[in-house]
Write an enzyme that holds these catalytic residues in place. Structure first.
Site, PDB file in Angstrom:
ATOM      1  N   ASP A  35       0.857  -1.180   0.000  1.00 46.34           N
ATOM      2  CA  ASP A  35       0.000   0.000   0.000  1.00 46.34           C
ATOM      3  C   ASP A  35       0.895   1.232   0.000  1.00 46.34           C
ATOM      4  OD1 ASP A  35      -3.034   0.778   0.508  1.00 46.34           O
ATOM      5  OD2 ASP A  35      -1.777   2.190   1.591  1.00 46.34           O
ATOM      6  N   ASN A  58      -2.646  12.986  -3.399  1.00 41.84           N
ATOM      7  CA  ASN A  58      -3.653  13.451  -4.361  1.00 41.84           C
ATOM      8  C   ASN A  58      -4.175  14.835  -3.999  1.00 41.84           C
ATOM      9  OD1 ASN A  58      -3.747  11.386  -6.256  1.00 41.84           O
ATOM     10  ND2 ASN A  58      -5.165  10.150  -5.043  1.00 41.84           N
ATOM     11  N   HIS A 106      -4.557  14.688  -8.753  1.00 41.39           N
ATOM     12  CA  HIS A 106      -4.725  13.280  -9.135  1.00 41.39           C
ATOM     13  C   HIS A 106      -3.754  12.880 -10.246  1.00 41.39           C
ATOM     14  CE1 HIS A 106      -8.228  12.298  -6.675  1.00 41.39           C
ATOM     15  NE2 HIS A 106      -8.637  13.539  -6.888  1.00 41.39           N
ATOM     16  N   ASP A 134      -1.520   9.536 -10.219  1.00 40.89           N
ATOM     17  CA  ASP A 134      -1.420   8.523 -11.278  1.00 40.89           C
ATOM     18  C   ASP A 134       0.034   8.265 -11.654  1.00 40.89           C
ATOM     19  OD1 ASP A 134      -4.152   8.382 -11.281  1.00 40.89           O
ATOM     20  OD2 ASP A 134      -4.415   9.637 -13.059  1.00 40.89           O
ATOM     21  N   GLU A 180      -4.598   2.314  -4.476  1.00 30.44           N
ATOM     22  CA  GLU A 180      -3.147   2.341  -4.288  1.00 30.44           C
ATOM     23  C   GLU A 180      -2.633   1.051  -3.655  1.00 30.44           C
ATOM     24  OE1 GLU A 180      -4.949   4.205  -0.543  1.00 30.44           O
ATOM     25  OE2 GLU A 180      -5.384   4.047  -2.680  1.00 30.44           O
TER      26      GLU A 180
END
Length: 390
Positions: A263, A271, A276, A280, A306
């Site tokens: 994780d 974010n 965002h 990504d 994630e």
């Protein structure tokens, strides 16, 4: 005059409808006839040449598995129990290799003398295998290693050379079938399109566009069925399927493997702070680092958001912990740039091995242990590897 104009418009509309209707019928006939032709030739394509090609590739993979097991037993100086497991593993893969040889002998359309030579070279390779196993049984590990590096490599090169020749011939035959299929399809389509173009050329243009879009959608559907669209790695469904297969293989052959649940730490904050798009990029960067740091036999999959999974076949817990710790350190010491912003991120890992499972415990328990280990890694401050307890 107005009545005549109305009648003319009506006639044009009726004629246009009839032309469009005939064009639709012709298009449907062309499409389904072409698909029927393609289906008939595709059936030939997948019968003999592809059976040989797939068997040749699988045969080489089985031989690599046998070599890997011999080399592993030599490196760890296997005891009697470990050696027995190695012998069973080799026997299973040799049985698979014999099945592939049978498929090649049955389906190969070239010179059968090549198949005979391949069998003879495999017999010589088996003799070297027996010598290596004898050296391992007598604890002459240095001799076993020399046999692997010298005689096994030489014999395997001979087998691989013959195998590549069979594979090349099968691919040539497959290409021949493709060309013949393409020629028949082009001839059939050309005749049909000649009549269809006289009736409704515009309709044909639309039809070609629709067919192209269908083809593109088929390609995209095949791609998205197995891969995650953002990162390009295995998606959850494909990864879980491979994980279940590896569990069954582990339970059948007694070979342990490692699984890590990962994780990315504080991903929501990243974010919120950087956007965002940056999130990504971090997901993609993480996957690239995993792929470059892990072996080709390992597998990385996106479980959701994630959260990721790492599958490491035939890897004990100690070796897996070393590899995962190296990966964690590389991520921790890296900085990613996005539009001038320097972004640092870390990841937490929960590691578990099938050696920690009983025979009755399967995928659900494995995932539960890995998730608990991941949770413990977060509770202890994140950016760390935590090994699951029994």
């Amino acid at each position: 005059m107005n009545r005549q104009r109305k009648n003319a418009v009506l006639y044009i509309l009726v004629a246009g409808f009839l032309i469009a209707f005939v064009g639709v019928l012709l298009f449907v006939w062309i499409y389904f006839s072409s698909m029927r032709e393609m289906h008939q030739t595709t059936r030939k394509l997948y019968e003999q040449p592809f059976a040989v090609a797939n068997a040749a590739l699988a045969l080489e993979a089985d031989l690599y598995q046998i070599r890997g097991s011999l080399l592993y037993a030599t490196l760890i100086e296997a005891d009697r129990t470990q050696l027995a497991a190695t012998v069973d593993f080799i026997a299973a893969h040799e049985q698979l290799a014999q099945q592939k040889i049978a498929i090649i002998a049955r389906s190969y359309s070239g010179d059968q003398q090549q198949v005979t030579q391949l069998k003879q070279k495999l017999a010589l390779l088996h003799q070297v295998r027996d010598q290596i196993l004898h050296a391992l049984e007598t604890a002459h590990y240095a001799d076993a290693n020399r046999l692997i590096e010298a005689q096994w490599t030489e014999r395997f090169s001979e087998v691989a050379s013959l195998n590549e020749a069979l594979l090349k011939h099968a691919n040539q035959r497959a290409t021949q079938y493709v060309n013949e299929s393409q020629q028949r399809l082009e001839k059939h389509t050309r005749h049909g399109l000649t009549y269809a173009a006289l009736l409704l050329s515009l309709f044909l243009v639309v039809g070609v566009f629709v067919a192209w879009r269908i083809y593109q959608l088929h390609i995209e559907a095949d791609k998205f069925a197995f891969t995650d669209f953002l990162t390009g790695i295995a998606n959850r469904r494909h990864f879980i399927h491979e994980l279940e297969s590896e569990i069954r293989r582990s339970q059948r052959y007694g070979s342990a493997f490692a699984f890590a649940m990962v994780d990315i730490d504080h991903f929501k904050k990243i974010n919120d702070q950087y956007g965002h798009h940056a999130g990504d990029l971090i997901l993609q960067n993480f996957c690239l680092r995993c792929v470059s740091a892990l072996r080709t036999s390992d597998m990385v999959g996106r479980l959701g958001g994630e959260e990721f999974g790492i599958l490491m076949p035939m890897t004990d817990l100690h070796e897996a912990a070393r590899v995962i710790e190296r990966l964690r350190s590389e991520i921790d010491h890296s900085v990613m740039s996005d539009h001038g912003e320097q972004i640092h991120y870390t990841a937490s890992f929960g590691l578990v091995s099938t050696s920690q499972l009983s025979e009755q415990q399967g995928l659900a328990h494995l995932m539960k242990m890995a998730d608990a280990a991941l949770y413990a890694a977060k509770q202890q401050g994140r950016n760390r590897v935590f090994i699951a307890n029994h």
